[in-house]
Design an enzyme around this catalytic site. Structure first.
Site, PDB file in Angstrom:
ATOM      1  CG  HIS A  85      25.329  53.853  32.200  1.00 58.85           C
ATOM      2  ND1 HIS A  85      26.179  52.699  31.984  1.00 58.85           N
ATOM      3  CD2 HIS A  85      24.356  53.934  31.514  1.00 58.85           C
ATOM      4  CE1 HIS A  85      25.396  52.022  31.135  1.00 58.85           C
ATOM      5  NE2 HIS A  85      24.321  52.884  30.847  1.00 58.85           N
ATOM      6  CG  ASP A 166      19.559  44.154  33.964  1.00 54.18           C
ATOM      7  OD1 ASP A 166      18.432  44.455  33.679  1.00 54.18           O
ATOM      8  OD2 ASP A 166      20.909  44.303  33.575  1.00 54.18           O
ATOM      9  NE  ARG A 173      13.939  44.868  28.737  1.00 54.90           N
ATOM     10  CZ  ARG A 173      14.879  45.562  29.094  1.00 54.90           C
ATOM     11  NH1 ARG A 173      16.069  45.494  29.923  1.00 54.90           N
ATOM     12  NH2 ARG A 173      15.012  46.863  28.304  1.00 54.90           N
ATOM     13  CB  SER A 188      17.840  47.356  32.630  1.00 56.38           C
ATOM     14  OG  SER A 188      19.047  46.745  32.370  1.00 56.38           O
ATOM     15  CE  LYS A 192      22.938  46.766  33.453  1.00 52.15           C
ATOM     16  NZ  LYS A 192      22.480  46.230  32.129  1.00 52.15           N
TER      17      LYS A 192
HETATM   18  N1  URA Z   1      21.345  48.951  28.496  1.00 53.11           N
HETATM   19  C1  URA Z   1      21.048  48.050  29.722  1.00 53.11           C
HETATM   20  O1  URA Z   1      21.914  47.989  30.436  1.00 53.11           O
HETATM   21  N2  URA Z   1      19.625  47.770  30.015  1.00 53.11           N
HETATM   22  C2  URA Z   1      18.785  48.010  28.936  1.00 53.11           C
HETATM   23  O2  URA Z   1      17.448  47.403  29.074  1.00 53.11           O
HETATM   24  C3  URA Z   1      19.038  48.755  27.671  1.00 53.11           C
HETATM   25  C4  URA Z   1      20.332  49.056  27.636  1.00 53.11           C
END
Ligand code: URA
Length: 473
Positions: A85, A166, A173, A188, A192
């Site tokens: 990621h 999320d 957010r 967050s 995932k």
């Molecule tokens: N990417 C995400 O998936 N979540 C965040 O909070 C910031 C960047």
């Protein structure tokens, strides 16, 4: 608990208290069910931005978001699973060559990826520029592609049932100034990644002007928080901190970046893309317990074979010509000298204004829009030589794109010592140095001790209000 308890939870965090496991579980579940109002969650998120969360709270928050949806399970696949990621950077097309390269080394790469919001671009947007390619792959088909020895990698969209808390919270957010919090960003991203069912994960935490994290201290704290969350959830996790002051490679855009990734898979391509792809591949292969040299798999065409199989498996035509833009404009070097600065953020905003990115979730993007640069920082340039080519289907976008570039480029006249390119990989956060020769066997336990000690509350430094201005073209 009742809706009234939301007020006491918000108050506890506002006053600097620690939230209990029960309070966190209730808040995340009630918000996901729509029982905790958006304004209450926004207030709680702001209290977390200002007061932080400790390691226990962050781990519990992540778990609660994970529990809000399903967790995929690939433990019975005949190959070890590992994913990557990136926290997002300009010209960051590394996933495109990396996923097939790591599959060519013997791992399965189940990557659930996102579309871009703002100026850093999204992997799915890039791949969708390939005629026929589809991002919506269900978990059953995902498993078939991962099991197919010719492909072994999938890059697709996360289903609505994956960490739905999320999805709601991130949208909230984004519109309430509460993105900038290390515990919230870490939970967050990791909720995932843990939900997608990978046994191991390599994080590319970008650091610099074109990245979310502007200082080394912040990037290190975010990397540490995510490595710890991975370890807590039984996902072997390592993070590399990598430079994002200048854009990566020579292009920022969708089809433009796919074309560049193909050059890398064919054994060429820009040196920085090759270097970073191999650095991440080595970490992924080692974490998967495989003993294969990724450089050999790139050089002998095996990675390209896996790319072709992956694109076909997702409905794409790997041989079809990529779309090209209806209009291009060139920006030339104003004087002779040395290009000493090409700012990642300026280039990213220009590509985005040309149509490569979106301002609001769900907006379409242009496949062919973007920016291509013909010189990198440190290169000598001659007055009048093309420095950048801008691509778009909407020529009215050119003036605003040129504006974004005006402050992004510095050409110094006279003799300038050619600055040596700085290192791309700045730091590593994880338990071990890359391991080789440790063979993987199916169903091996995935628990791993955690990384360096925690980042405390993880509050980010205040930063210019312009940081999210990326959302209004
Ligand atoms: N990417 C995400 O998936 N979540 C965040 O909070 C910031 C960047």
């Amino acid at each position: 608990m009742t809706a009234h308890d939301a007020v006491s939870i918000i108050g506890a965090k506002r006053d600097g208290g620690e939230l209990s496991d029960a309070q966190i579980d209730w808040a995340v579940a009630a918000f996901t069910r729509g029982e905790m109002a958006d304004e209450q969650m926004a207030a709680l998120a702001m209290a977390i931005v200002l007061r932080g969360m400790n390691r226990r709270e962050t781990a519990r928050w992540t778990e609660a978001m994970l529990r809000s949806g399903r967790r995929l399970d690939f433990t019975d696949l005949p190959r070890p699973t590992v994913d990557k990621h990136s926290t997002g950077g300009v010209g960051d097309k590394i996933t495109l060559p990396l996923a097939p390269l790591v599959a060519a080394c013997g791992a399965a790469v189940p990557q659930l990826s996102g579309r871009g919001l703002g100026y850093t671009g999204g992997t799915l947007d890039k791949l969708e520029s390939i005629p026929g390619w589809r991002a919506d792959i269900d978990p059953g088909r995902m498993r078939e592609i991962l099991t197919d020895p010719a492909a072994g990698c999938v890059v697709c969209a996360a289903g609505a049932d994956l960490a739905p808390a999320d999805k709601r919270l991130y949208a909230l957010r984004d519109t309430t100034g509460t993105v900038e919090s290390i515990p919230l960003i870490a939970s967050s991203i990791m909720s995932k990644k843990i939900a997608e069912g990978t046994a191991a994960l390599v994080l590319d935490v970008k650091l610099g002007s074109g990245a979310f994290m502007r200082t080394r201290e912040e990037a290190h704290a975010l990397a540490t928080a995510m490595v710890e969350l991975g370890a807590d959830a039984g996902v072997r996790t390592v993070a590399l901190l990598t430079a994002m002051d200048s854009p990566l490679g020579r292009t920022a855009g969708n089809a433009l970046e796919v074309a560049e990734a193909l050059e890398v898979l064919a054994g060429g391509g820009p040196a920085d893309i090759v270097e970073l792809t191999l650095a991440l591949a080595r970490e992924m292969v080692a974490l998967a317990g495989l003993d294969t040299d990724p450089a050999a798999a790139l050089a002998d065409g095996r990675a390209m074979d896996h790319w072709t199989a992956m694109i076909r498996a997702q409905g794409g035509d790997p041989g079809a010509p990529l779309p090209t833009a209806a209009h291009t404009e060139t920006l030339s070097a104003p004087v002779s000298g040395t290009l000493t600065r090409l700012d990642a953020r300026g280039v990213g905003i220009a590509a985005w204004r040309l149509g490569a990115g979106r301002a609001r979730q769900g907006d379409p993007v242009q496949a062919a829009a973007g920016v291509q640069w013909h010189a990198a920082p440190g290169d000598p340039v001659t007055a009048g030589q093309p420095l950048l080519t801008l691509h778009t289907d909407t020529p009215e976008a050119f003036p605003r794109a040129f504006e974004a570039l005006a402050e992004a480029i510095t050409v110094e006249t006279g003799s300038v010592d050619r600055p040596a390119p700085g290192p791309l990989v700045l730091d590593r956060v994880g338990t071990d140095a890359p391991r080789t020769g440790q063979h993987w066997s199916p169903h091996r336990g995935s628990g791993h001790p955690s990384a360096r000690s925690g980042p405390g509350t993880g509050r980010l430094h205040p930063r210019p209000a312009a940081d999210h201005e990326g959302n209004s073209r």
